[in-house]
Design an enzyme around this catalytic site. Structure first.
Site, PDB file in Angstrom:
ATOM      1  N   PRO A   1       0.827  -1.223   0.000  1.00  0.00           N
ATOM      2  CA  PRO A   1       0.000   0.000   0.000  1.00  0.00           C
ATOM      3  C   PRO A   1       0.862   1.274   0.000  1.00  0.00           C
ATOM      4  CG  PRO A   1      -0.785  -1.565   1.637  1.00  0.00           C
ATOM      5  CD  PRO A   1       0.513  -2.104   1.116  1.00  0.00           C
ATOM      6  N   GLU A   2       0.601   2.130  -0.964  1.00  0.00           N
ATOM      7  CA  GLU A   2       1.266   3.431  -1.056  1.00  0.00           C
ATOM      8  C   GLU A   2       0.200   4.509  -0.849  1.00  0.00           C
ATOM      9  OE1 GLU A   2       3.890   3.878  -4.414  1.00  0.00           O
ATOM     10  OE2 GLU A   2       4.310   1.734  -4.491  1.00  0.00           O
TER      11      GLU A   2
ATOM     12  N   LYS B   1       1.777   7.013   4.110  1.00  0.00           N
ATOM     13  CA  LYS B   1       1.146   5.696   4.080  1.00  0.00           C
ATOM     14  C   LYS B   1       0.465   5.358   5.408  1.00  0.00           C
ATOM     15  CE  LYS B   1       4.992   4.202   1.138  1.00  0.00           C
ATOM     16  NZ  LYS B   1       6.119   3.255   1.017  1.00  0.00           N
TER      17      LYS B   1
ATOM     18  N   ARG C   1      21.016  16.175  -1.885  1.00  0.00           N
ATOM     19  CA  ARG C   1      21.054  14.709  -1.863  1.00  0.00           C
ATOM     20  C   ARG C   1      21.905  14.235  -3.028  1.00  0.00           C
ATOM     21  NH1 ARG C   1      19.101  13.725   3.111  1.00  0.00           N
ATOM     22  NH2 ARG C   1      17.959  15.643   3.520  1.00  0.00           N
TER      23      ARG C   1
ATOM     24  N   ARG D   1      14.825  -3.699  -4.774  1.00  0.00           N
ATOM     25  CA  ARG D   1      13.563  -3.424  -5.464  1.00  0.00           C
ATOM     26  C   ARG D   1      13.812  -3.338  -6.961  1.00  0.00           C
ATOM     27  NH1 ARG D   1       9.927  -1.625  -1.666  1.00  0.00           N
ATOM     28  NH2 ARG D   1       8.433  -2.388  -3.195  1.00  0.00           N
TER      29      ARG D   1
END
Ligand SMILES: [Zn+2]
Length: 269
Positions: free
Chosen positions: A2-3, A59, A153, A256
Site C-alpha cells: 500500500p502506497e 502511508k 542529496r 527493489r
C-alpha cells in the site's frame, strides 16, 4: 504494498463505513500487530468509543477517537480494511475487528504481519516521531518545499522519491510511474536535475498520485484502471512503452525492481 493512493482509498472507505458509529466490541485475533501495546489496553480504549474523523499522512492512516487520542494504522506490505455485515464471515487474516453497535464490522486485515496498529495521543507528534517528511499530496507541500526536501542529496531519484523521511507516501510502484511521466531515468542523481526537470518531476508527483486515487487504482491488482498512457498497466513481462513501443526494461537497486523505458528515460552520462 500500500502506497499513498491505496491508503487514501482506505481512508475514504473507513469514512464511508465506520465514522461516528459506536464501537460495541473489539476482537484482537493477533496481538503481535500492536507490537509493544498490550491488547487489553487497546480494547479498553476503543470499546464504547467512536471514530470521529480521519486523516492520512503518507502511508499512515490516523483516526481521531471521540474520547481523545488517535488510532494509528499502517498497512505494511499486505494490509487492508474490510467492512462486512452481520452474519458474513470474517475475512482471512483478520488481525483486529471492530464490531459496531448498529451492526456491521470493520476488519484490519494483514496477511503478512509487517503493518502496525497502535494508539497515540497526538497525530502531529506521531508523525514527527515516525520521522515522516511532508505528505506528497499536502497542498502546503509546494515546489519550493520539494526543492528543499531533495536538495543536497547525492542519491538517485528513485531512492529519494521513496524515502519517507523526505516525502511521505511514495513507494516502489508509484515512484516508477512518476519517473516515467517525468521522462527521468531512475538512476538520475538529484544533483543532475535542471530547474525545469525538477518542476516537471514535482508536477508529476501530484498528477500521478491524484490520478491513481481518482481512478480507484491504488493496489497492484487495479493498475489496469490507470490511463493507457501510463507505464504501470504495461509493467508485466513483455510490456511495451505506451509512448514509443520500446520493450520496458528493469533494473534492480536496494532489493527493489524498477521498471522504465530505456528510450524515453535516458540514463544521464
Ligand atoms: Zn518509451
Amino acid at each position: 504494498m500500500p502506497e499513498l493512493p491505496d491508503v487514501e482509498l482506505y481512508k475514504r472507505y473507513l469514512d464511508r463505513h465506520a465514522l461516528r458509529q459506536a464501537i460495541a466490541d473489539v476482537a484482537v485475533n493477533d496481538a503481535r500487530i500492536f507490537q509493544d501495546l498490550p491488547a487489553d489496553a487497546f480494547v479498553g480504549r476503543l470499546k464504547g468509543n467512536r471514530f470521529e474523523d480521519s486523516r492520512r499522512h503518507g502511508k499512515h492512516l490516523l483516526v481521531r477517537l471521540e474520547h481523545g487520542g488517535w488510532l494509528t494504522l499502517h498497512f505494511g506490505m499486505t494490509g487492508n480494511l474490510v467492512h462486512f455485515r452481520d452474519g458474513e464471515e470474517d475475512p482471512p487474516y483478520d488481525r483486529v475487528r471492530f464490531d459496531f453497535e448498529g451492526g456491521g464490522h470493520l476488519a484490519y486485515v494483514n496477511r503478512r504481519m509487517l503493518g502496525r496498529v497502535g494508539l497515540t495521543g497526538d497525530a502531529d507528534a506521531f508523525i514527527r516521531e515516525e520521522g515522516l517528511g511532508p505528505d506528497a499530496l499536502d497542498p502546503a507541500f509546494g515546489l519550493e518545499a520539494f526543492r528543499r526536501a531533495i536538495s543536497g542529496r547525492r542519491r538517485d531519484l528513485k531512492s529519494v522519491l521513496m524515502d519517507q523521511a523526505l516525502i511521505a507516501g511514495i513507494g516502489n510502484i508509484y515512484a516508477d510511474e512518476i519517473l516515467f511521466q517525468a521522462r527521468l531515468h531512475p538512476r538520475t542523481p538529484v544533483t543532475a536535475l535542471s530547474e525545469r526537470q525538477r518542476a516537471v518531476l514535482f508536477e508529476q508527483i501530484k498528477a500521478v498520485l491524484e490520478t491513481a486515487i481518482e481512478r480507484g487504482a491504488g493496489a497492484e491488482q487495479f493498475l489496469e484502471r490507470l490511463p493507457e498512457h501510463y507505464l504501470l498497466p504495461h509493467r508485466d513481462k513483455g510490456g511495451k512503452c505506451p509512448r514509443c513501443g520500446t520493450a520496458i526494461a528493469t533494473l534492480k537497486a536496494g532489493g527493489r525492481t524498477s521498471y522504465f523505458c530505456p528510450r524515453c528515460q535516458v540514463e544521464p552520462d
